[in-house]
Design a protein around this motif. Structure first.
Motif, PDB file in Angstrom:
ATOM      1  N   ALA A  20       0.751  -1.303  -0.159  1.00  0.00           N
ATOM      2  CA  ALA A  20       0.080   0.201   0.081  1.00  0.00           C
ATOM      3  C   ALA A  20       0.880   1.262   0.015  1.00  0.00           C
ATOM      4  O   ALA A  20       0.491   2.184  -0.826  1.00  0.00           O
ATOM      5  N   LEU A  78       0.639   4.090  -2.777  1.00  0.00           N
ATOM      6  CA  LEU A  78       0.206   5.648  -2.358  1.00  0.00           C
ATOM      7  C   LEU A  78       1.492   6.791  -2.811  1.00  0.00           C
ATOM      8  O   LEU A  78       0.992   7.716  -3.207  1.00  0.00           O
ATOM      9  N   VAL A 109      -5.987   3.919  -6.443  1.00  0.00           N
ATOM     10  CA  VAL A 109      -6.726   4.020  -5.209  1.00  0.00           C
ATOM     11  C   VAL A 109      -7.460   2.721  -4.845  1.00  0.00           C
ATOM     12  O   VAL A 109      -7.383   2.505  -3.467  1.00  0.00           O
ATOM     13  N   LYS A 110      -8.252   2.276  -5.743  1.00  0.00           N
ATOM     14  CA  LYS A 110      -8.867   0.978  -5.447  1.00  0.00           C
ATOM     15  C   LYS A 110      -8.076  -0.200  -5.091  1.00  0.00           C
ATOM     16  O   LYS A 110      -8.454  -0.876  -4.235  1.00  0.00           O
ATOM     17  N   ALA A 154      -5.209   0.151  -3.749  1.00  0.00           N
ATOM     18  CA  ALA A 154      -4.267   0.238  -2.472  1.00  0.00           C
ATOM     19  C   ALA A 154      -5.517   0.239  -1.268  1.00  0.00           C
ATOM     20  O   ALA A 154      -5.137  -0.677  -0.481  1.00  0.00           O
ATOM     21  N   LEU A 155      -6.625   0.492  -1.627  1.00  0.00           N
ATOM     22  CA  LEU A 155      -7.810   0.005  -0.412  1.00  0.00           C
ATOM     23  C   LEU A 155      -7.886  -1.196  -0.401  1.00  0.00           C
ATOM     24  O   LEU A 155      -8.228  -1.880   0.631  1.00  0.00           O
ATOM     25  N   GLN A 156      -7.945  -2.026  -1.597  1.00  0.00           N
ATOM     26  CA  GLN A 156      -8.014  -3.614  -1.399  1.00  0.00           C
ATOM     27  C   GLN A 156      -7.038  -4.267  -0.664  1.00  0.00           C
ATOM     28  O   GLN A 156      -7.248  -5.042   0.256  1.00  0.00           O
ATOM     29  N   LEU A 159      -5.274  -2.610   1.597  1.00  0.00           N
ATOM     30  CA  LEU A 159      -5.420  -2.411   2.975  1.00  0.00           C
ATOM     31  C   LEU A 159      -6.369  -3.093   3.634  1.00  0.00           C
ATOM     32  O   LEU A 159      -6.233  -3.679   4.735  1.00  0.00           O
ATOM     33  N   ARG A 160      -7.447  -3.576   3.132  1.00  0.00           N
ATOM     34  CA  ARG A 160      -8.414  -4.250   3.372  1.00  0.00           C
ATOM     35  C   ARG A 160      -7.986  -5.714   3.849  1.00  0.00           C
ATOM     36  O   ARG A 160      -8.363  -6.245   4.898  1.00  0.00           O
TER      37      ARG A 160
END
Length: 440
Positions: free
Chosen positions: A262, A266, A298-299, A301-303, A305-306
């Motif tokens: 991530a 970022l 962004v999507k 990176a969010l995945q 992080l999840r």
């Protein structure tokens, strides 16, 4: 080599046909136990003499400043002799007794050492062993030696009874004699009966000696080994080390995933947005494309992080418990997985988390290594234990002793008094059962 193995197998079959009672007088174990009993008497004399002398001397000198150091030295010597006794039991009886807890001293020096020796239960148990081992060694020595000597002497009487008429001028071994009567074992019938009695003694002696050494085993194990409490303390200290190492490894993994995943995305996203900002006035279409690509980053990176948060502690486990959390894990497995959770209520949060990650890791092994077509996960409670079982129809051959991930998983479970049992013959199926304390 095949012939040798075949001959050895036949030898094992023939050996198995000989009853244990007939083999015992000739087995190495019996002779080692007999040797242990014989050595027990001189060792008992040494232990008893040393213990009584040092304790008496130390007690007598307590009116002076020399009494306490002498008593501490005596107890330390008893600890050293206890080590020798453990080695003797290990060599002749095959008794593996762990060393007791070492002296615990906060500071170095003579006075802390004296205090540690006098305050150690191990020292006083070694002294007690030195005192009570002597009378027991006398008893066991007399019993074992008499049974062994009389047994073999009577058994071999037909071979040496001629000594009496040739050299002593009497018919044989005398059973009774006074001024009027004498009874000798001198005819064939009496000689045969004598040999049969000797045979009974000879066959019974190894078992009598074995019974005597059982008492020695209990004394060595109970007085010269670690207590259950100290063994538990050592086990907890070891488990604490495993927990600390595991936590450190998890932190390093999280840091690596954040740095390589991530965080890197970022940083790249920030650079892309900066370039898009610069091109916004000069080339709006190119800036729009760059913003669209950044949106995709962004999507992603969010995945990531999840996924990382799920690896730390999944929200579904906290909100809905093991049933829903394991069903979620099973849905991501590469093979169909049936999940059955039969729990009256939720266990402690820590145990629940360990159970979740245990099943997760086992299902990852199913996906990567098993070659299975299907798998099952069963979770239930038995008394005060939580049991998990993961079974698959794959190729088998899983072994926790080969330094694989199963070994690390077993260490993690052991740190919380858990157990991992692997049943995975070559060709399958593989059945892995984990047992955890409930602590609800």
């Amino acid at each position: 080599m095949a012939t040798r193995y075949g001959d050895y197998g036949q030898y094992e079959v023939r050996r198995g046909r000989v009853p244990a009672v007939l083999r015992a007088p000739f087995e190495g174990r019996s002779w080692r136990e007999f040797g242990y009993v014989l050595l027990g008497l001189p060792m008992g004399i040494l232990l008893f003499t040393y213990a009584v002398t040092m304790v008496s001397l130390g007690a007598g000198l307590l009116v002076t400043f020399l009494g306490v150091p002498v008593l501490a030295a005596g107890l330390a010597g008893c600890r050293g002799l206890g080590s020798l006794e453990r080695a003797r039991a290990r060599g002749l009886l095959g008794l593996e007794v762990a060393d007791p807890e070492p002296l615990r001293m906060r500071k170095s020096g003579l006075l802390p050492w004296i205090g540690a020796v006098l305050g150690s239960g191990t020292s006083w148990r070694a002294l007690l062993y030195a005192v009570i081992q002597f009378p027991w060694s006398v008893f066991s020595f007399v019993v074992a030696l008499n049974f062994w000597a009389y047994g073999w002497a009577l058994l071999t009487y037909p071979l040496w009874f001629w000594v009496f008429p040739v050299y002593l001028g009497q018919g044989g071994l005398q059973l009774y004699g006074d001024e009027q009567h004498s009874v000798y074992l001198d005819n064939p019938f009496e000689i045969t009966v004598t040999a049969l009695v000797g045979l009974l003694f000879t066959l019974a002696t190894p078992w009598i000696v074995r019974a005597l050494t059982m008492v020695d085993r209990l004394m060595v194990h109970g007085l010269l080994g670690p207590t259950k409490l100290s063994a538990r303390v050592v086990e907890l200290e070891s488990d604490r080390g495993v927990v600390v190492d595991t936590a450190a490894a998890d932190l390093r993994r999280i840091e690596r995933d954040l740095h390589d995943g991530a965080q890197a995305r970022l940083v790249a996203l920030a650079m892309d947005l900066g370039l898009a900002k610069e091109k916004l006035t000069e080339d709006p279409e190119a800036a729009a494309r760059m913003v669209d690509e950044a949106h995709g980053e962004v999507k992603t990176a969010l995945q990531e992080l999840r996924d990382l948060a799920r690896g730390i502690h999944p929200a579904v486990l906290t909100d809905r418990g093991l049933d829903a959390a394991l069903s979620s894990v099973a849905s991501r497995c590469t093979v169909p997985v049936r999940v059955e959770v039969d729990l009256p209520r939720r266990p402690a949060a820590a145990i629940e988390g360990i159970a979740y990650f245990t099943v997760s890791e086992l299902l990852q092994n199913v996906s990567k290594h098993s070659g299975a077509r299907s798998a099952t996960v069963d979770v239930w409670r038995s008394d005060d234990r939580l049991l998990l079982q993961v079974e698959d129809d794959g190729a088998g051959g899983a072994d926790a002793g080969r330094g694989s991930g199963l070994a690390g998983l077993a260490e993690r479970l052991d740190a919380v008094d858990g157990v991992l049992v692997v049943d995975s013959p070559e060709g399958g199926p593989t059945r892995i059962t984990a047992e955890l304390p409930w602590r609800g």
